[in-house]
Write an enzyme that holds these catalytic residues in place. Sequence first.
Site, PDB file in Angstrom:
ATOM      1  N   ARG A  18       0.816  -1.191   0.000  1.00 45.04           N
ATOM      2  CA  ARG A  18       0.000   0.000   0.000  1.00 45.04           C
ATOM      3  C   ARG A  18       0.868   1.268   0.000  1.00 45.04           C
ATOM      4  O   ARG A  18       1.844   1.358  -0.745  1.00 45.04           O
ATOM      5  CB  ARG A  18      -1.003  -0.046   1.164  1.00 45.04           C
ATOM      6  N   ASP A 144      -2.793  11.749   9.931  1.00 41.46           N
ATOM      7  CA  ASP A 144      -4.095  11.650   9.273  1.00 41.46           C
ATOM      8  C   ASP A 144      -4.734  13.028   9.221  1.00 41.46           C
ATOM      9  O   ASP A 144      -4.598  13.833  10.153  1.00 41.46           O
ATOM     10  CB  ASP A 144      -4.995  10.685  10.058  1.00 41.46           C
ATOM     11  N   TYR A 157      -8.466   5.831  17.535  1.00 41.69           N
ATOM     12  CA  TYR A 157      -7.594   6.127  16.398  1.00 41.69           C
ATOM     13  C   TYR A 157      -7.350   7.632  16.295  1.00 41.69           C
ATOM     14  O   TYR A 157      -6.204   8.082  16.074  1.00 41.69           O
ATOM     15  CB  TYR A 157      -8.224   5.600  15.110  1.00 41.69           C
TER      16      TYR A 157
END
Length: 250
Positions: A18, A144, A157
């Site tokens: 990935r 993120d 998360y």
Amino acid sequence: MDTPLQDKVVLITGGAKRVGAAICRMLHAGGARLMIHYRTSTGEARALQSELNLRRPQSAAIIQGDLLNVAILSSLVQETIAHFGRLDVLINNASSYYPTELGEIGEAEWEDLMGSNLKAPLLLSQAAAVELRKQHGCIVNITDMHVERPKKGYVVYSIAKAGLVALTKSLALELAPDVRVNAVAPGPVLWPEDNPQFDEVYRQRVVSQTLLKRLGEPEDVARAVRFLTRDAPFVTGQVLAVDGGRSLSL
């Protein structure tokens, strides 16, 4: 780092597939030598190692380990130095990602998500600090786009990735002036594997919320990592969003 990547040594966690594999290929193309960490993706890791060594012999090695086992973290750094003779770049890419609904969060989910996304990057960075100072190297953390606008249902998360941003800035302070520390915050690049939540309706909605009206590619993240490792000698303590502008529309 204000020098090219030629013969620089990179340790990357979760590098077998990935986005991690895209980062490996791009840095390798720039001349870097790679220690590619993986946990369970043995086949992918070996295939990537063979691919890269076919292009440039003895330029890529692989190392297996569970990042939740803190006892092995320093050995990842030590074995990289033993194999290549140095360490110039640490990329904390490995990550666990899944929802944790409030009311159903247990210690196992906390330990897994915090361990892979925050504890391991901290302890790996600590273990690598002496060598990175010696080489005037750098650290890149993969965080993120949701750290400032948490995603509903992903409590642990979100906390972990927000902590990784704080860790990035803290390490930039602690390791200056010898080591630069930055982060890349991807947006919609690759959909999670085997997660029914990300159906076609969800995917189309995400694309519509992205200013560039498309998904990113793993290579978009890899280019950002390459920039921070190779082309940004006066940049530290920063988070570079690679999200097609989606964070502006949330």
